[in-house]
Write an enzyme that holds these catalytic residues in place. Structure first.
Site, PDB file in Angstrom:
ATOM      1  N   CYS A 198       0.813  -1.231   0.000  1.00 10.73           N
ATOM      2  CA  CYS A 198       0.000   0.000   0.000  1.00 10.73           C
ATOM      3  C   CYS A 198       0.844   1.278   0.000  1.00 10.73           C
ATOM      4  O   CYS A 198       0.526   2.246  -0.691  1.00 10.73           O
ATOM      5  CB  CYS A 198      -0.969  -0.016   1.175  1.00 10.73           C
ATOM      6  N   HIS A 222      -2.215   6.532   4.365  1.00 12.93           N
ATOM      7  CA  HIS A 222      -0.783   6.526   4.676  1.00 12.93           C
ATOM      8  C   HIS A 222      -0.149   7.845   4.205  1.00 12.93           C
ATOM      9  O   HIS A 222      -0.308   8.235   3.045  1.00 12.93           O
ATOM     10  CB  HIS A 222      -0.075   5.367   3.964  1.00 12.93           C
TER      11      HIS A 222
HETATM   12  P1  NAP Z   1      -6.967  -9.629   7.516  1.00 12.57           P
HETATM   13  O1  NAP Z   1      -7.948  -8.590   7.942  1.00 12.57           O
HETATM   14  O2  NAP Z   1      -6.156 -10.306   8.553  1.00 12.57           O
HETATM   15  O3  NAP Z   1      -7.779 -10.774   6.660  1.00 12.57           O
HETATM   16  C1  NAP Z   1      -7.173 -11.992   6.260  1.00 12.57           C
HETATM   17  C2  NAP Z   1      -8.153 -12.865   5.468  1.00 12.57           C
HETATM   18  O4  NAP Z   1      -7.472 -14.104   5.171  1.00 12.57           O
HETATM   19  C3  NAP Z   1      -9.429 -13.241   6.230  1.00 12.57           C
HETATM   20  O5  NAP Z   1     -10.518 -13.263   5.343  1.00 12.57           O
HETATM   21  C4  NAP Z   1      -9.148 -14.670   6.715  1.00 12.57           C
HETATM   22  O6  NAP Z   1     -10.314 -15.464   6.843  1.00 12.57           O
HETATM   23  C5  NAP Z   1      -8.325 -15.198   5.551  1.00 12.57           C
HETATM   24  N1  NAP Z   1      -7.549 -16.359   5.956  1.00 12.57           N
HETATM   25  C6  NAP Z   1      -6.678 -16.468   7.006  1.00 12.57           C
HETATM   26  N2  NAP Z   1      -6.196 -17.743   7.082  1.00 12.57           N
HETATM   27  C7  NAP Z   1      -6.750 -18.412   6.067  1.00 12.57           C
HETATM   28  C8  NAP Z   1      -6.646 -19.762   5.602  1.00 12.57           C
HETATM   29  N3  NAP Z   1      -5.884 -20.676   6.223  1.00 12.57           N
HETATM   30  N4  NAP Z   1      -7.370 -20.136   4.500  1.00 12.57           N
HETATM   31  C9  NAP Z   1      -8.159 -19.250   3.884  1.00 12.57           C
HETATM   32  N5  NAP Z   1      -8.306 -17.962   4.261  1.00 12.57           N
HETATM   33  C10 NAP Z   1      -7.613 -17.550   5.338  1.00 12.57           C
HETATM   34  O7  NAP Z   1      -5.929  -9.020   6.496  1.00 12.57           O
HETATM   35  P2  NAP Z   1      -6.083  -7.739   5.507  1.00 12.57           P
HETATM   36  O8  NAP Z   1      -5.593  -6.504   6.147  1.00 12.57           O
HETATM   37  O9  NAP Z   1      -7.451  -7.754   4.932  1.00 12.57           O
HETATM   38  O10 NAP Z   1      -5.007  -8.082   4.396  1.00 12.57           O
HETATM   39  C11 NAP Z   1      -5.216  -9.096   3.421  1.00 12.57           C
HETATM   40  C12 NAP Z   1      -4.002  -9.159   2.495  1.00 12.57           C
HETATM   41  O11 NAP Z   1      -3.871  -7.902   1.814  1.00 12.57           O
HETATM   42  C13 NAP Z   1      -2.691  -9.393   3.249  1.00 12.57           C
HETATM   43  O12 NAP Z   1      -1.862 -10.215   2.477  1.00 12.57           O
HETATM   44  C14 NAP Z   1      -2.134  -7.989   3.407  1.00 12.57           C
HETATM   45  O13 NAP Z   1      -0.749  -7.972   3.556  1.00 12.57           O
HETATM   46  C15 NAP Z   1      -2.578  -7.338   2.099  1.00 12.57           C
HETATM   47  N6  NAP Z   1      -2.733  -5.873   2.129  1.00 12.57           N
HETATM   48  C16 NAP Z   1      -3.397  -5.239   3.141  1.00 12.57           C
HETATM   49  C17 NAP Z   1      -3.551  -3.849   3.095  1.00 12.57           C
HETATM   50  C18 NAP Z   1      -4.302  -3.080   4.149  1.00 12.57           C
HETATM   51  O14 NAP Z   1      -4.332  -1.839   4.078  1.00 12.57           O
HETATM   52  N7  NAP Z   1      -4.915  -3.729   5.149  1.00 12.57           N
HETATM   53  C19 NAP Z   1      -3.048  -3.123   2.023  1.00 12.57           C
HETATM   54  C20 NAP Z   1      -2.401  -3.789   0.998  1.00 12.57           C
HETATM   55  C21 NAP Z   1      -2.257  -5.159   1.066  1.00 12.57           C
HETATM   56  P3  NAP Z   1     -11.014 -15.756   8.291  1.00 12.57           P
HETATM   57  O15 NAP Z   1     -11.747 -14.502   8.684  1.00 12.57           O
HETATM   58  O16 NAP Z   1     -11.941 -16.880   7.971  1.00 12.57           O
HETATM   59  O17 NAP Z   1      -9.921 -16.110   9.241  1.00 12.57           O
END
Ligand code: NAP
Length: 351
Positions: free
Chosen positions: A147, A240
């Site tokens: 991001c 950010h």
């Molecule tokens: P998050 O809120 O922790 O969500 C993670 C997701 O992954 C949830 O839907 C979770 O499902 C799922 N998950 C976890 N373990 C799993 C498994 N074993 N099998 C299948 N699904 C699984 O994370 P986030 O902030 O949304 O980020 C998601 C991705 O985008 C990450 O790789 C992060 O680095 C990237 N990212 C985030 C941002 C940001 O601003 N937040 C920006 C750019 C990129 P459950 O709810 O069922 O556990």
């Protein structure tokens, strides 16, 4: 919902980026959300029961009623947006690509595979050609960058093209939502700044080099510039902020730099893509701008706001930029990649 829309699935649909996908795709002119998938903890539940909905707009009935599926490559939608946790994304995304799906991912796992493009649509749309070299059979993986790296790459692109860049120093102040939900405990972040975000400085120093690079043969030759990054978590919900210092290869007047930013448009604008902001970069004159609370939603959260361009006693110039981390930096940026791929014919084989 119109059956003419392209069916898509969201992997990691319950997380903070997954929720933003649902919010942003709810009324998309080309794509519809057909399937939602997450971990075994959520699978087989109604989405409304599996999710802790933290978006500002209400959860729409259509998504709320869907049954959450496992992230198995048996989904009906061939276009898959991945918002999976990086600890599991690598293998799941590869399995989907091998099974003939197009995966457009937010996770870091495949960003540096030689044949996987790392795309900011306004900066390096031409890198999409790499998908033709991938070894996943009928499927493919395309990645959306970190991001903070997206905002930085967009600000640097017009400078790189017009004046050349030697070196960049960047200090970030990153929003809490960047760490997913629930993220940093409130007792850690309130009244505080945390001067460490695991893995973030490495991504900031490396990803813009691939994004600003050129395709040579079957991989991207990285741009030749040095970036030093320090990343901090601050008590802001979304948006950010980055304080940037830059050395240019060719001397440029302040007015030339601002002109290069405000005149910057690229393929998404020329193709009039639904998520393309009219102005990818907005320069703000106010001494106290940009600020996350005031400016993170410019261009629907897809524009990068820049301000405070001034001479620097160590580098040539310094400035401040702001970009929305879950819109431009995650779900919105990924949807723009999908729109670009549709407009350029890359989706035809999946329809
Ligand atoms: P998050 O809120 O922790 O969500 C993670 C997701 O992954 C949830 O839907 C979770 O499902 C799922 N998950 C976890 N373990 C799993 C498994 N074993 N099998 C299948 N699904 C699984 O994370 P986030 O902030 O949304 O980020 C998601 C991705 O985008 C990450 O790789 C992060 O680095 C990237 N990212 C985030 C941002 C940001 O601003 N937040 C920006 C750019 C990129 P459950 O709810 O069922 O556990």
């Amino acid at each position: 919902m119109s059956s003419k829309k392209i069916k898509t699935a969201i992997l990691g649909a319950t997380g903070s980026v997954g929720q933003k996908f649902i919010e942003l795709l709810s009324d998309h002119p080309w794509f519809e959300i057909h399937e939602l998938a997450a971990s075994e903890r959520s699978a087989d539940k109604k989405y409304s029961q599996a999710v802790n909905w933290v978006m500002q707009s209400p959860l729409q009935k259509e998504a709320a009623e869907k049954i959450v599926l496992n992230c198995a490559s048996t989904l009906e939608s061939k276009i898959v947006f991945s918002a999976l946790d990086a600890s599991v994304a690598g293998k799941i995304e590869e399995d989907f690509a091998r099974a003939g799906y197009l995966v457009i991912s937010n996770a870091r796992n495949h960003r540096f595979d030689d044949d996987v493009p790392l795309i900011v649509p306004e900066v390096n749309a031409d890198h999409l050609e790499l998908v033709k070299l991938q070894k996943f059979g009928e499927g493919a993986i395309v990645t959306n960058p970190n991001c903070s790296a997206i905002g930085l790459s967009m600000a640097l692109k017009p400078l790189h093209d017009n004046f050349g860049i030697d070196a960049v120093n960047v200090v970030t102040m990153q929003a809490i939502s960047g760490g997913g939900y629930p993220g940093v405990p409130s007792m850690d972040i309130l009244d505080n700044v945390i001067p460490f975000i695991g893995g973030e400085e490495e991504k900031m120093e490396k990803e813009p080099l691939k994004i600003l690079g050129m395709q040579k043969g079957n991989k991207i030759e990285f741009a030749q510039l040095k970036i030093s990054a320090q990343c901090n978590r601050v008590s802001v919900i979304d948006g950010h902020t980055e304080c940037v210092q830059v050395n240019l290869k060719r001397k440029a007047a302040k007015e030339e730099i601002i002109k290069a930013w405000i005149e910057f448009i690229a393929e998404p604008q020329k193709l009039n893509l639904p998520f393309a902001p009219m102005n990818p970069i907005i320069y703000l004159d106010g001494d106290k701008h940009p600020q996350p609370r005031m400016h993170r939603n410019l261009g629907g959260g897809m524009s990068v706001a820049i301000g405070r361009l001034r001479h620097c006693s160590l580098f040539d110039y310094k400035f401040v930029l702001l970009s929305h981390n879950t819109v431009r930096g995650a779900a919105g940026g990924t949807i723009l990649i999908a729109e670009l791929m549709k407009a350029k014919g890359y989706l035809d084989k999946y329809l």
